[in-house]
Design a protein around this motif. Structure first.
Motif, PDB file in Angstrom:
ATOM      1  N   THR A 122      -0.329   2.117   0.563  1.00 24.04           N
ATOM      2  CA  THR A 122      -0.110   0.763   1.070  1.00 24.04           C
ATOM      3  C   THR A 122       0.014  -0.216  -0.099  1.00 24.04           C
ATOM      4  OG1 THR A 122      -1.118  -1.078   2.300  1.00 24.04           O
ATOM      5  CG2 THR A 122      -2.613   0.551   1.364  1.00 24.04           C
ATOM      6  N   PRO A 123       0.901  -1.196   0.000  1.00 26.72           N
ATOM      7  CA  PRO A 123       1.012  -2.177  -1.084  1.00 26.72           C
ATOM      8  C   PRO A 123      -0.114  -3.209  -1.084  1.00 26.72           C
ATOM      9  CG  PRO A 123       2.545  -2.727   0.678  1.00 26.72           C
ATOM     10  CD  PRO A 123       1.930  -1.398   1.037  1.00 26.72           C
ATOM     11  N   THR A 124      -0.799  -3.341   0.050  1.00 24.66           N
ATOM     12  CA  THR A 124      -1.836  -4.358   0.153  1.00 24.66           C
ATOM     13  C   THR A 124      -3.024  -4.015  -0.739  1.00 24.66           C
ATOM     14  OG1 THR A 124      -1.197  -4.763   2.450  1.00 24.66           O
ATOM     15  CG2 THR A 124      -3.330  -5.620   1.743  1.00 24.66           C
ATOM     16  N   GLY A 125      -3.410  -4.962  -1.565  1.00 25.01           N
ATOM     17  CA  GLY A 125      -4.550  -4.769  -2.464  1.00 25.01           C
ATOM     18  C   GLY A 125      -4.166  -4.346  -3.854  1.00 25.01           C
ATOM     19  N   TYR A 126      -2.904  -3.986  -4.076  1.00 29.09           N
ATOM     20  CA  TYR A 126      -2.497  -3.563  -5.417  1.00 29.09           C
ATOM     21  C   TYR A 126      -2.714  -4.706  -6.417  1.00 29.09           C
ATOM     22  CZ  TYR A 126       0.239  -1.970  -9.375  1.00 29.09           C
ATOM     23  OH  TYR A 126       0.622  -1.606 -10.640  1.00 29.09           O
ATOM     24  N   GLY A 127      -3.275  -4.353  -7.565  1.00 26.91           N
ATOM     25  CA  GLY A 127      -3.501  -5.335  -8.609  1.00 26.91           C
ATOM     26  C   GLY A 127      -4.725  -6.206  -8.403  1.00 26.91           C
ATOM     27  N   THR A 128      -5.542  -5.889  -7.393  1.00 25.65           N
ATOM     28  CA  THR A 128      -6.752  -6.661  -7.110  1.00 25.65           C
ATOM     29  C   THR A 128      -7.988  -5.790  -7.306  1.00 25.65           C
ATOM     30  OG1 THR A 128      -6.980  -6.117  -4.757  1.00 25.65           O
ATOM     31  CG2 THR A 128      -5.415  -7.864  -5.324  1.00 25.65           C
ATOM     32  N   LEU A 129      -9.152  -6.404  -7.173  1.00 23.62           N
ATOM     33  CA  LEU A 129     -10.407  -5.663  -7.289  1.00 23.62           C
ATOM     34  C   LEU A 129     -10.512  -4.557  -6.248  1.00 23.62           C
ATOM     35  CD1 LEU A 129     -12.923  -8.607  -7.895  1.00 23.62           C
ATOM     36  CD2 LEU A 129     -12.149  -6.925  -9.576  1.00 23.62           C
ATOM     37  N   LEU A 130      -9.844  -4.738  -5.119  1.00 29.73           N
ATOM     38  CA  LEU A 130      -9.915  -3.747  -4.053  1.00 29.73           C
ATOM     39  C   LEU A 130      -9.218  -2.443  -4.416  1.00 29.73           C
ATOM     40  CD1 LEU A 130      -9.267  -6.025  -0.944  1.00 29.73           C
ATOM     41  CD2 LEU A 130     -11.454  -5.155  -1.782  1.00 29.73           C
ATOM     42  N   ILE A 139       6.788   3.388  -5.788  1.00 35.46           N
ATOM     43  CA  ILE A 139       7.774   4.049  -4.948  1.00 35.46           C
ATOM     44  C   ILE A 139       8.916   3.081  -4.681  1.00 35.46           C
ATOM     45  CG2 ILE A 139       8.209   5.227  -2.749  1.00 35.46           C
ATOM     46  CD1 ILE A 139       5.178   5.789  -2.607  1.00 35.46           C
ATOM     47  N   ASP A 140      10.101   3.430  -5.130  1.00 30.55           N
ATOM     48  CA  ASP A 140      11.288   2.577  -4.960  1.00 30.55           C
ATOM     49  C   ASP A 140      11.031   1.159  -5.465  1.00 30.55           C
ATOM     50  OD1 ASP A 140      12.730   4.672  -3.830  1.00 30.55           O
ATOM     51  OD2 ASP A 140      12.104   4.165  -1.789  1.00 30.55           O
ATOM     52  N   GLY A 141      10.346   1.078  -6.591  1.00 36.62           N
ATOM     53  CA  GLY A 141      10.131  -0.220  -7.213  1.00 36.62           C
ATOM     54  C   GLY A 141       8.972  -1.023  -6.665  1.00 36.62           C
ATOM     55  N   VAL A 142       8.256  -0.465  -5.689  1.00 38.21           N
ATOM     56  CA  VAL A 142       7.104  -1.159  -5.094  1.00 38.21           C
ATOM     57  C   VAL A 142       5.829  -0.408  -5.469  1.00 38.21           C
ATOM     58  CG1 VAL A 142       6.025  -1.949  -2.948  1.00 38.21           C
ATOM     59  CG2 VAL A 142       8.519  -1.965  -3.175  1.00 38.21           C
ATOM     60  N   HIS A 143       4.790  -1.159  -5.834  1.00 39.44           N
ATOM     61  CA  HIS A 143       3.520  -0.555  -6.210  1.00 39.44           C
ATOM     62  C   HIS A 143       2.621  -0.395  -4.987  1.00 39.44           C
ATOM     63  CE1 HIS A 143       4.244  -0.746 -10.532  1.00 39.44           C
ATOM     64  NE2 HIS A 143       4.780  -1.930 -10.317  1.00 39.44           N
ATOM     65  N   TYR A 144       2.023   0.787  -4.872  1.00 41.89           N
ATOM     66  CA  TYR A 144       1.188   1.113  -3.724  1.00 41.89           C
ATOM     67  C   TYR A 144      -0.191   1.601  -4.168  1.00 41.89           C
ATOM     68  CZ  TYR A 144       5.482   1.107  -0.917  1.00 41.89           C
ATOM     69  OH  TYR A 144       6.651   0.740  -0.288  1.00 41.89           O
ATOM     70  N   VAL A 145      -1.151   1.471  -3.251  1.00 43.01           N
ATOM     71  CA  VAL A 145      -2.509   1.969  -3.460  1.00 43.01           C
ATOM     72  C   VAL A 145      -2.752   3.121  -2.487  1.00 43.01           C
ATOM     73  CG1 VAL A 145      -4.977   1.400  -3.471  1.00 43.01           C
ATOM     74  CG2 VAL A 145      -3.278  -0.351  -4.081  1.00 43.01           C
ATOM     75  N   PHE A 146      -3.368   4.180  -2.989  1.00 48.03           N
ATOM     76  CA  PHE A 146      -3.685   5.348  -2.189  1.00 48.03           C
ATOM     77  C   PHE A 146      -4.966   5.090  -1.406  1.00 48.03           C
ATOM     78  CE2 PHE A 146      -5.733   9.528  -1.692  1.00 48.03           C
ATOM     79  CZ  PHE A 146      -4.684  10.312  -1.229  1.00 48.03           C
TER      80      PHE A 146
END
Length: 230
Positions: A122-130, A139-146
């Motif tokens: 999911t892209p939500t939370g990427y680059g944050t403390l979460l 993926i296709d230029g978008v950063h995701y969190v597992f």
């Protein structure tokens, strides 16, 4: 004959034990299975992991579970608000663990468990403390969190009507997390306003099929709830 109806909330929650993971439906007080929660409190179980949208309102529902010291950990997206004083007090005292999950991620992780998925990106939370300590991927230029699915031993949900097979329909926004939680728990317990005869619920309007529900208990609405529904 399949009959999933139970005579009381107390009977429906009788096998929930210490340390269980319990999903509780509701968005604030909308769709909150308050009578099932009260029955769970009366059982005296402790060290629960609670999965809910927030950390309780006022003195009832999830807030009451926290007030009584029954919750070891809560997984939610909105822990603090003007009337979340029981969570605030427990958290500041180190008596409760919080896993903060963005609301969309909370729903997606519960849905993943219900769908039998191993995990999601999911892209939500990427680059944050979460996202700290979690795998990320572009993926296709978008950063995701597992993120891992969220499942539970039990789900306590509230619907408007059900039948003895466990088919459920909901009232407006009281639907919220109930359908996906029913799919993600080993045992789903639904409190309904009434249990109707088989065939009275049109199959086309069933929201939660009975295959995802193990127990149904009819609880007449209180006078307060009737006023709120008017």
């Amino acid at each position: 004959m399949i009959d999933k109806s139970f005579v009381s909330a107390e009977a429906a929650v009788a096998d929930i034990t210490d340390g269980a993971a319990v999903m509780i439906g509701g968005f604030g007080t909308a769709g909150m299975p308050e009578e099932l929660i009260d029955a769970l409190i009366a059982r005296g179980v402790r060290d629960l992991t609670i999965i809910n949208n927030n950390a309780g309102n006022g003195e009832s529902g999830v807030a009451a579970l926290i007030r009584e010291g029954r919750v070891r950990k809560i997984i939610c997206s909105f822990p603090r608000q003007s009337d979340s004083h029981h969570f605030d007090a427990a958290f500041r005292a180190g008596k409760i663990e919080l896993e903060l999950v963005p609301q969309g991620n909370l729903a997606a992780r519960i849905q993943a468990a219900g769908a039998g998925l191993g995990a999601i990106f999911t892209p939500t939370g990427y680059g944050t403390l979460l996202a700290e300590g979690k795998e990320t991927r572009e993926i296709d230029g978008v950063h995701y969190v597992f993120e891992h699915p969220i499942c539970a031993d039990f789900a306590l949900i509230k619907a408007q009507r059900g039948d003895r097979w466990g088919n459920l329909v909901y009232r407006k926004t009281a639907r919220n997390f109930g359908p996906i939680m029913a799919m993600a728990a080993k045992i789903t317990i639904a409190q309904v306003t009434e249990i109707v005869p088989l065939g009275e619920i049109d199959p086309e309007v069933v929201v939660t099929p009975g295959i995802f529900v193990q127990r149904v208990v009819a609880i007449a609405p209180s006078a307060t709830n009737l006023e709120q529904a008017a």
